[in-house]
Motif scaffolding. Structure first.
Motif, PDB file in Angstrom:
ATOM      1  N   ARG A 195       1.776   9.321  -5.929  1.00  0.00           N
ATOM      2  CA  ARG A 195       2.293  10.656  -5.698  1.00  0.00           C
ATOM      3  C   ARG A 195       3.244  11.045  -6.824  1.00  0.00           C
ATOM      4  O   ARG A 195       3.235  12.177  -7.318  1.00  0.00           O
ATOM      5  CB  ARG A 195       2.974  10.746  -4.334  1.00  0.00           C
ATOM      6  CG  ARG A 195       1.998  10.811  -3.195  1.00  0.00           C
ATOM      7  CD  ARG A 195       2.710  11.302  -1.935  1.00  0.00           C
ATOM      8  NE  ARG A 195       3.846  10.441  -1.580  1.00  0.00           N
ATOM      9  CZ  ARG A 195       3.774   9.402  -0.766  1.00  0.00           C
ATOM     10  NH1 ARG A 195       2.593   9.079  -0.224  1.00  0.00           N
ATOM     11  NH2 ARG A 195       4.845   8.686  -0.525  1.00  0.00           N
ATOM     12  N   GLU A 196       4.078  10.073  -7.228  1.00  0.00           N
ATOM     13  CA  GLU A 196       5.030  10.353  -8.325  1.00  0.00           C
ATOM     14  C   GLU A 196       4.267  10.653  -9.622  1.00  0.00           C
ATOM     15  O   GLU A 196       4.628  11.550 -10.374  1.00  0.00           O
ATOM     16  CB  GLU A 196       5.972   9.177  -8.532  1.00  0.00           C
ATOM     17  CG  GLU A 196       6.980   8.994  -7.408  1.00  0.00           C
ATOM     18  CD  GLU A 196       7.883   7.825  -7.636  1.00  0.00           C
ATOM     19  OE1 GLU A 196       7.645   7.058  -8.623  1.00  0.00           O
ATOM     20  OE2 GLU A 196       8.843   7.614  -6.832  1.00  0.00           O
ATOM     21  N   ARG A 197       3.228   9.887  -9.928  1.00  0.00           N
ATOM     22  CA  ARG A 197       2.437  10.089 -11.133  1.00  0.00           C
ATOM     23  C   ARG A 197       1.759  11.450 -11.087  1.00  0.00           C
ATOM     24  O   ARG A 197       1.673  12.179 -12.090  1.00  0.00           O
ATOM     25  CB  ARG A 197       1.436   8.966 -11.341  1.00  0.00           C
ATOM     26  CG  ARG A 197       0.615   9.138 -12.596  1.00  0.00           C
ATOM     27  CD  ARG A 197      -0.364   7.969 -12.745  1.00  0.00           C
ATOM     28  NE  ARG A 197       0.375   6.736 -12.863  1.00  0.00           N
ATOM     29  CZ  ARG A 197      -0.217   5.564 -12.957  1.00  0.00           C
ATOM     30  NH1 ARG A 197      -1.536   5.467 -12.880  1.00  0.00           N
ATOM     31  NH2 ARG A 197       0.509   4.467 -13.068  1.00  0.00           N
TER      32      ARG A 197
ATOM     33  N   LEU B 179       0.838  -1.197   0.000  1.00  0.00           N
ATOM     34  CA  LEU B 179       0.000   0.000   0.000  1.00  0.00           C
ATOM     35  C   LEU B 179       0.881   1.259   0.000  1.00  0.00           C
ATOM     36  O   LEU B 179       0.562   2.262  -0.662  1.00  0.00           O
ATOM     37  CB  LEU B 179      -0.920  -0.007   1.225  1.00  0.00           C
ATOM     38  CG  LEU B 179      -2.026  -1.067   1.220  1.00  0.00           C
ATOM     39  CD1 LEU B 179      -2.788  -1.062   2.546  1.00  0.00           C
ATOM     40  CD2 LEU B 179      -2.994  -0.852   0.060  1.00  0.00           C
ATOM     41  N   ALA B 180       1.942   1.166   0.768  1.00  0.00           N
ATOM     42  CA  ALA B 180       2.851   2.324   0.797  1.00  0.00           C
ATOM     43  C   ALA B 180       3.481   2.551  -0.567  1.00  0.00           C
ATOM     44  O   ALA B 180       3.635   3.697  -1.027  1.00  0.00           O
ATOM     45  CB  ALA B 180       3.919   2.109   1.869  1.00  0.00           C
ATOM     46  N   GLU B 181       3.860   1.451  -1.248  1.00  0.00           N
ATOM     47  CA  GLU B 181       4.456   1.563  -2.582  1.00  0.00           C
ATOM     48  C   GLU B 181       3.451   2.131  -3.569  1.00  0.00           C
ATOM     49  O   GLU B 181       3.793   2.999  -4.406  1.00  0.00           O
ATOM     50  CB  GLU B 181       4.958   0.200  -3.032  1.00  0.00           C
ATOM     51  CG  GLU B 181       5.614   0.193  -4.395  1.00  0.00           C
ATOM     52  CD  GLU B 181       6.896   1.012  -4.405  1.00  0.00           C
ATOM     53  OE1 GLU B 181       7.381   1.349  -5.502  1.00  0.00           O
ATOM     54  OE2 GLU B 181       7.444   1.321  -3.297  1.00  0.00           O
ATOM     55  N   ILE B 182       2.230   1.681  -3.498  1.00  0.00           N
ATOM     56  CA  ILE B 182       1.168   2.195  -4.383  1.00  0.00           C
ATOM     57  C   ILE B 182       0.982   3.695  -4.157  1.00  0.00           C
ATOM     58  O   ILE B 182       0.864   4.483  -5.088  1.00  0.00           O
ATOM     59  CB  ILE B 182      -0.152   1.430  -4.171  1.00  0.00           C
ATOM     60  CG1 ILE B 182       0.008  -0.015  -4.642  1.00  0.00           C
ATOM     61  CG2 ILE B 182      -1.311   2.120  -4.864  1.00  0.00           C
ATOM     62  CD1 ILE B 182      -1.168  -0.905  -4.289  1.00  0.00           C
TER      63      ILE B 182
END
Length: 282
Positions: free
Chosen positions: A277-279, A269-272
């Motif tokens: 955020r990056e997108r 979930l943290a990676e998602i």
């Protein structure tokens, strides 16, 4: 004071208790002196020849069985055997088993009737290869004359039992005890005597009184059964402990797996969220 032994001579070859007349004239100290002077052993011509274990075992079983029974029943019955018995001015004798009711049951090394205040109530002889005439003729006449209420003779070799009883306290001739279904009733003991399997047994009503060997066997069986129950209980406890440990290990593994899954889920979930955020920033 004259010494008691001067008032009553004790012949070492034929020791006898004083006559009733002499006894009544003695002081308590003189009586004690004479009683203590009477030998606890008896003349060899009165003793039966050694008959070994076939004689010793039934005598010992009878004595211990009766002694234990009366102790448990709370009855004051003195049980002994091969004990020097002294009636006033009579030859010393020593039945295989004797019982005297309503007396103190402490240990003795002789039974002196005038000193004890009472004679023998019950006598039992065990014959193996001994003198049958002595037990079945002489003693039947002698013991009846002395006023011994009951006399039984167990012939182990022949597997037979005979009983004799005085009809009244004044009688001086025995009457035979007639068995009922093999049981010879002893009024003195309040028990029946029976020959069973070549052994003399005592019965209280219809129940056989166990002898020492049977009690030891029964106790051994109880101990074995108790040990087996203890082993079974220990085995069940071990099984329960192992099962509980396996259950705990399973729960711990389940907890670790859940925690690892939750950790991986949180990381995913943290990676998602990071990727989002990056997108969004791009």
């Amino acid at each position: 004071m004259r010494r008691a032994t001067a008032l009553w001579h004790i012949d070492p070859d034929d020791p006898r208790a004083p006559t009733v007349e002499v006894w009544e004239q003695l002081t308590p100290e003189q009586r004690r002196e004479i009683v203590d002077s009477l030998p606890s052993e008896f003349p060899l011509d009165e003793a039966a020849p050694p008959e070994g274990d076939p004689h010793w075992h039934p005598v010992t079983r009878a004595r211990t069985t009766l002694d234990r029974w009366f102790q448990r029943a709370g009855r004051r019955v003195y049980v002994s055997g091969n004990l020097a018995v002294y009636y006033p001015d009579e030859r010393v004798f020593s039945p295989d088993v004797i019982a005297v009711t309503d007396v103190e049951t402490h240990e003795r090394d002789r039974w002196v009737v005038t000193d004890e205040g009472k004679g023998v109530d019950f006598a039992l002889a065990v014959i193996v290869d001994g003198r049958r005439r002595k037990d079945l003729v002489r003693n039947v006449e002698w013991f009846a004359r002395l006023g011994i209420p009951e006399y039984f003779v167990f012939d182990r070799k022949r597997g037979s039992l005979r009983g004799f009883r005085l009809a009244t306290s004044a009688s001086r001739t025995y009457e035979p005890v007639i068995p009922q279904r093999g049981h010879y009733a002893s009024r003195v003991l309040g028990l029946d005597l029976l020959v069973d399997g070549g052994k003399i047994r005592f019965y209280a009503g219809e129940a056989a009184i166990p002898d020492t060997d049977e009690l030891i066997d029964k106790l051994g069986s109880l101990v074995d059964a108790a040990e087996q129950r203890a082993q079974d209980l220990e085995r069940r406890l071990d099984e329960e402990i192992r099962a509980r440990e396996e259950e705990i290990r399973a729960r711990e593994e389940e907890t670790r797996a859940r925690e690892e899954a939750e950790l991986r889920l949180a990381e995913a979930l943290a990676e998602i969220e990071r990727l989002r955020r990056e997108r969004g920033g791009a």
